[in-house]
Scaffold this motif. Structure first.
Motif, PDB file in Angstrom:
ATOM      1  N   SER A   1      -8.346  10.339  -0.207  1.00  0.00           N
ATOM      2  CA  SER A   1      -7.770   9.016  -0.130  1.00  0.00           C
ATOM      3  C   SER A   1      -8.300   8.144  -1.265  1.00  0.00           C
ATOM      4  CB  SER A   1      -8.128   8.395   1.213  1.00  0.00           C
ATOM      5  OG  SER A   1      -7.620   7.088   1.296  1.00  0.00           O
ATOM      6  N   PRO A   2      -7.442   7.318  -1.829  1.00  0.00           N
ATOM      7  CA  PRO A   2      -7.948   6.340  -2.797  1.00  0.00           C
ATOM      8  C   PRO A   2      -8.874   5.389  -2.048  1.00  0.00           C
ATOM      9  CG  PRO A   2      -5.534   6.319  -2.683  1.00  0.00           C
ATOM     10  CD  PRO A   2      -6.018   7.147  -1.548  1.00  0.00           C
ATOM     11  N   PRO A   3      -9.769   4.745  -2.763  1.00  0.00           N
ATOM     12  CA  PRO A   3     -10.681   3.819  -2.089  1.00  0.00           C
ATOM     13  C   PRO A   3      -9.901   2.667  -1.476  1.00  0.00           C
ATOM     14  CG  PRO A   3     -10.766   3.534  -4.469  1.00  0.00           C
ATOM     15  CD  PRO A   3      -9.947   4.750  -4.226  1.00  0.00           C
ATOM     16  N   ALA A   4     -10.427   2.136  -0.411  1.00  0.00           N
ATOM     17  CA  ALA A   4      -9.736   1.041   0.271  1.00  0.00           C
ATOM     18  C   ALA A   4     -10.118  -0.308  -0.321  1.00  0.00           C
ATOM     19  CB  ALA A   4     -10.063   1.072   1.760  1.00  0.00           C
TER      20      ALA A   4
ATOM     21  N   VAL B   1      -6.900   1.499   8.739  1.00  0.00           N
ATOM     22  CA  VAL B   1      -7.091   1.544   7.309  1.00  0.00           C
ATOM     23  C   VAL B   1      -6.263   0.419   6.723  1.00  0.00           C
ATOM     24  CG1 VAL B   1      -6.738   2.884   5.238  1.00  0.00           C
ATOM     25  CG2 VAL B   1      -7.460   4.005   7.332  1.00  0.00           C
ATOM     26  N   ALA B   2      -6.840  -0.311   5.810  1.00  0.00           N
ATOM     27  CA  ALA B   2      -6.118  -1.455   5.271  1.00  0.00           C
ATOM     28  C   ALA B   2      -6.331  -1.559   3.768  1.00  0.00           C
ATOM     29  CB  ALA B   2      -6.570  -2.733   5.953  1.00  0.00           C
ATOM     30  N   LEU B   3      -5.321  -2.052   3.081  1.00  0.00           N
ATOM     31  CA  LEU B   3      -5.427  -2.263   1.649  1.00  0.00           C
ATOM     32  C   LEU B   3      -4.845  -3.635   1.325  1.00  0.00           C
ATOM     33  CD1 LEU B   3      -6.173  -1.000  -1.092  1.00  0.00           C
ATOM     34  CD2 LEU B   3      -3.801  -0.271  -1.281  1.00  0.00           C
ATOM     35  N   GLY B   4      -5.520  -4.330   0.448  1.00  0.00           N
ATOM     36  CA  GLY B   4      -5.027  -5.649   0.111  1.00  0.00           C
ATOM     37  C   GLY B   4      -5.383  -6.042  -1.297  1.00  0.00           C
ATOM     38  N   VAL B   5      -5.196  -7.308  -1.569  1.00  0.00           N
ATOM     39  CA  VAL B   5      -5.469  -7.855  -2.881  1.00  0.00           C
ATOM     40  C   VAL B   5      -6.702  -8.749  -2.780  1.00  0.00           C
ATOM     41  CG1 VAL B   5      -4.577  -9.434  -4.625  1.00  0.00           C
ATOM     42  CG2 VAL B   5      -3.055  -7.769  -3.546  1.00  0.00           C
ATOM     43  N   ALA B   6      -7.514  -8.746  -3.811  1.00  0.00           N
ATOM     44  CA  ALA B   6      -8.714  -9.580  -3.806  1.00  0.00           C
ATOM     45  C   ALA B   6      -8.324 -11.025  -4.082  1.00  0.00           C
ATOM     46  CB  ALA B   6      -9.713  -9.077  -4.839  1.00  0.00           C
ATOM     47  N   ASN B   7      -7.695 -11.632  -3.101  1.00  0.00           N
ATOM     48  CA  ASN B   7      -7.199 -12.990  -3.266  1.00  0.00           C
ATOM     49  C   ASN B   7      -8.313 -13.998  -3.519  1.00  0.00           C
ATOM     50  OD1 ASN B   7      -4.283 -12.704  -2.647  1.00  0.00           O
ATOM     51  ND2 ASN B   7      -5.082 -11.900  -0.724  1.00  0.00           N
ATOM     52  N   TYR B   8      -9.384 -13.821  -2.786  1.00  0.00           N
ATOM     53  CA  TYR B   8     -10.497 -14.754  -2.922  1.00  0.00           C
ATOM     54  C   TYR B   8     -11.033 -14.729  -4.349  1.00  0.00           C
ATOM     55  CZ  TYR B   8     -15.015 -16.968  -2.070  1.00  0.00           C
ATOM     56  OH  TYR B   8     -16.102 -17.788  -2.127  1.00  0.00           O
ATOM     57  N   ASP B   9     -11.353 -13.546  -4.827  1.00  0.00           N
ATOM     58  CA  ASP B   9     -11.872 -13.407  -6.187  1.00  0.00           C
ATOM     59  C   ASP B   9     -10.893 -13.974  -7.210  1.00  0.00           C
ATOM     60  OD1 ASP B   9     -13.799 -12.056  -4.830  1.00  0.00           O
ATOM     61  OD2 ASP B   9     -13.348 -10.087  -5.680  1.00  0.00           O
ATOM     62  N   GLY B  10      -9.619 -13.706  -6.982  1.00  0.00           N
ATOM     63  CA  GLY B  10      -8.606 -14.173  -7.912  1.00  0.00           C
ATOM     64  C   GLY B  10      -8.585 -15.691  -7.985  1.00  0.00           C
ATOM     65  N   ALA B  11      -8.654 -16.319  -6.831  1.00  0.00           N
ATOM     66  CA  ALA B  11      -8.615 -17.774  -6.805  1.00  0.00           C
ATOM     67  C   ALA B  11      -9.860 -18.349  -7.496  1.00  0.00           C
ATOM     68  CB  ALA B  11      -8.517 -18.270  -5.365  1.00  0.00           C
TER      69      ALA B  11
ATOM     70  N   ARG C   1      -0.725   2.864  -3.884  1.00  0.00           N
ATOM     71  CA  ARG C   1      -2.037   3.241  -3.377  1.00  0.00           C
ATOM     72  C   ARG C   1      -2.049   3.282  -1.847  1.00  0.00           C
ATOM     73  NH1 ARG C   1      -7.457   0.376  -5.606  1.00  0.00           N
ATOM     74  NH2 ARG C   1      -6.390   0.690  -7.611  1.00  0.00           N
ATOM     75  N   ALA C   2      -1.389   2.310  -1.260  1.00  0.00           N
ATOM     76  CA  ALA C   2      -1.311   2.310   0.207  1.00  0.00           C
ATOM     77  C   ALA C   2      -0.628   3.590   0.692  1.00  0.00           C
ATOM     78  CB  ALA C   2      -0.544   1.081   0.690  1.00  0.00           C
TER      79      ALA C   2
ATOM     80  N   LEU D   1      -2.090   6.608   3.153  1.00  0.00           N
ATOM     81  CA  LEU D   1      -1.421   7.141   4.342  1.00  0.00           C
ATOM     82  C   LEU D   1      -1.287   8.658   4.248  1.00  0.00           C
ATOM     83  CD1 LEU D   1      -0.002   6.683   7.007  1.00  0.00           C
ATOM     84  CD2 LEU D   1       2.127   6.289   5.766  1.00  0.00           C
ATOM     85  N   LEU D   2      -0.882   9.122   3.081  1.00  0.00           N
ATOM     86  CA  LEU D   2      -0.719  10.569   2.907  1.00  0.00           C
ATOM     87  C   LEU D   2      -2.034  11.296   3.131  1.00  0.00           C
ATOM     88  CD1 LEU D   2       1.820  10.931   0.012  1.00  0.00           C
ATOM     89  CD2 LEU D   2       2.123  10.701   2.467  1.00  0.00           C
ATOM     90  N   ALA D   3      -3.108  10.662   2.722  1.00  0.00           N
ATOM     91  CA  ALA D   3      -4.414  11.282   2.947  1.00  0.00           C
ATOM     92  C   ALA D   3      -4.663  11.422   4.446  1.00  0.00           C
ATOM     93  CB  ALA D   3      -5.510  10.454   2.288  1.00  0.00           C
ATOM     94  N   ARG D   4      -4.272  10.410   5.184  1.00  0.00           N
ATOM     95  CA  ARG D   4      -4.456  10.487   6.633  1.00  0.00           C
ATOM     96  C   ARG D   4      -3.572  11.576   7.231  1.00  0.00           C
ATOM     97  NH1 ARG D   4      -5.309   5.291  10.069  1.00  0.00           N
ATOM     98  NH2 ARG D   4      -6.708   6.803  10.991  1.00  0.00           N
TER      99      ARG D   4
END
Lengths: 339, 339
Positions: free
Chosen positions: B314-317, B156-166, B299-300, B304-307
């Motif tokens: 779980s919040p959306p990934a 499970v991974a969570l990140g930032v929409a770097n591409y969209d931001g740029a 959110r991350a 984890l708590l959901a797992r």
DNA sequence: CTGAAAGCGCTTACAG
DNA sequence: CTGAAAGCGCTTACAG
């Protein structure tokens, strides 16, 4: 993949669990051959010992706990970094816990650390926090206090020389030719804030006898500094220098002045305390007392390790001396010595 | 004072240790009278259960581990704060561990958490970090990755929409009338940096077809931004806007321009990524993409708590969308549309 | 040098 | 509702 235990390794290596334990922990009563074999098998099985089990039987957790009022901002970040640095050097884990300003939860936070850590670093910056040590809250854990009122009772404490720092700043402002020096105080129940206020009062009395101290209330927040700044501008006579008990308030004050078209340092000088990174970046740069927070954390951690027997000698418990950093906000007064 | 065990409490209360355990843990198969008595005695004896013992038998540590590349600076501080917030809501402890950029220690750090935590939050911002999940480094612990390359395998991974931001930032700069837009890249092996670079390239190709991208190397540090700034000024034709892959580099660049007497935004526009606190305070204020790091951490942690079964859903990934913050450094170009 | 066993302080089926 | 007992996964005297 999960849950490989020492038993599994022992079985695979055809030895007893005791031998596995000894081999992996580097005890010397194991043949080199056995040690190598066990190590290889453990590695290959991806074994890593269960920390809780190990702690329970060895009575050592190899972790230290850090109990802080909060986690927000540069101060705590740097403090934790300093602690982490020392912890890593000693292969110790770090448990952090913030009680978010809810003082009543501090004891619980400390107690909940029992069985998780070997010792505690606690910051309790309240004027009256004498209770914590005896609290038993510590669950009998070795304890080092940071920026807290010394709580006696074999308590070890480390802090910053706030009083000396405030004195030094007042002297600097006086040397610049300022005479009406106002002070923006920190929270009433904060220990550091108290010491800084005392330093201001005493230095003022000594260097400018007869001058009335002018103290405005504040709570270390930027907005309280702003409020104080607005109020100061309404005063007559207006002070010619303002010393805020921390940088955040000094910045708030600076913005109040800027908004009102009052120039720093030409119209009024300004100084803070802490030397947060922002202090260097604002315009004009803020004169302040630098506190080496990383060092504070690192040294406190070393003191704790010394109590735990992990470090030969403890660093001295003498407070960290802050350092005067002169920037543009406190330039000497033109045509000085007018009262 | 130290080492009061459940046995001591049982003896004092005249019940079995099992009953003490049940009473204190709120199981319902205990008389109210007994529960009260046990609670009172435990309180009075200042008993608090030994976490390691409890973990060992219940197979639950009530702690989560956070493994980060470093602990320095605003980003990690905010991230940890967000995680802490959620952990506290659930009464969980927080174990932090930074491997100080030594990637080879990351696996060890993760493995050492076995028996200390119920799950792991790991940030591994390297372009090729596919190994970590299967690594078994996790010691079979539930894992959520932050700002890391998705490692497949039920990770499970969570990140930032770097591409969209740029992309959004490039479009903003183009809309302001800029045509020669340079980019200061981040570290080669950094995943976020890569995405931002891709966004820059793609948006440029789409909005200004035929324009050559101009990419300078950087490593996310202020000094690398400064170097890039100096180099950019030597170019002919000089770019009319610079987009740095993070704010620290943008600031370094800003200082290079200021030192050279080049005005922002009149002579050249400037933009960053992250919206660190400093971005608001420098002069001119820095246009940037705001990333809500606190929320990222929170959110991350919820994922984890959901797992772990501690949170219902779980919040959306889906990656966190950064937000364009326009300040003075990117003012519209005067007499726009000159190529 | 190696193994069998006790014990660390809890929790939790299993009986009653 | 309560207790006796097993067991969690290690470490460490105690024998040999």
């Amino acid at each position: 993949m999960a849950g490989v235990t020492i038993k599994d390794v022992a079985r695979a290596a055809n030895v007893s669990v005791a031998t596995v334990s000894r081999a992996l922990n580097g005890h010397d009563n194991v043949t080199d051959e056995v040690r190598r074999r066990v190590a290889a098998i453990a590695e290959q099985m991806n074994y890593s010992p269960h920390a809780a089990a190990r702690s329970l039987s060895s009575r050592r957790t190899h972790a230290i706990g850090v109990v802080l009022p909060d986690l927000y901002g540069e101060f705590f970040s740097e403090l934790v970094r300093g602690i982490d640095q020392v912890a890593r050097e000693h292969g110790l884990h770090l448990l952090v816990s913030s009680y978010h300003g809810h003082r009543e939860e501090q004891g619980a936070a400390m107690r909940a650390m029992r069985g998780r850590v070997d010792g505690l670093l606690v910051m309790s910056p309240y004027a009256a926090s004498a209770g914590i040590v005896g609290d038993g809250g510590a669950a009998g854990l070795p304890l080092v206090l940071i920026n807290s009122q010394d709580a006696g009772e074999g308590a070890v404490a480390l802090g910053v020389a706030n009083y000396d720092g405030a004195v030094a700043m007042v002297e600097h402002l006086v040397d610049c030719g300022h005479r009406r020096i106002a002070f923006i105080a920190g929270p009433d129940d904060n220990f550091d804030a108290h010491q800084r206020l005392s330093g201001y009062r005493d230095a003022l009395a000594r260097r400018l006898p007869g001058t009335e101290p002018l103290v405005l209330p504040g709570d270390f927040s930027e907005s309280s500094g702003h409020r104080a700044g607005v109020e100061l501008l309404a005063r007559t006579p207006r002070p010619d220098a303002v010393f805020a008990a921390n940088d955040m308030m000094a910045l708030g004050c600076l913005f109040a002045f800027t908004q009102a078209g009052v120039r720093v340092p030409d119209d009024i000088a300004l100084a803070g305390f802490d030397d947060i990174p922002l202090a260097r970046f604002v315009h004009p740069g803020l004169t302040t007392m630098r506190v080496d927070i990383f060092e504070l954390g690192a040294r406190a951690a070393r003191m704790l390790l010394a109590r735990l027997g992990d470090e030969r000698e403890s660093p001295p418990a003498t407070p960290l001396q802050p350092q005067l950093v002169v920037r543009e906000s406190s330039a000497p007064r033109r045509g000085a010595d007018s009262s």
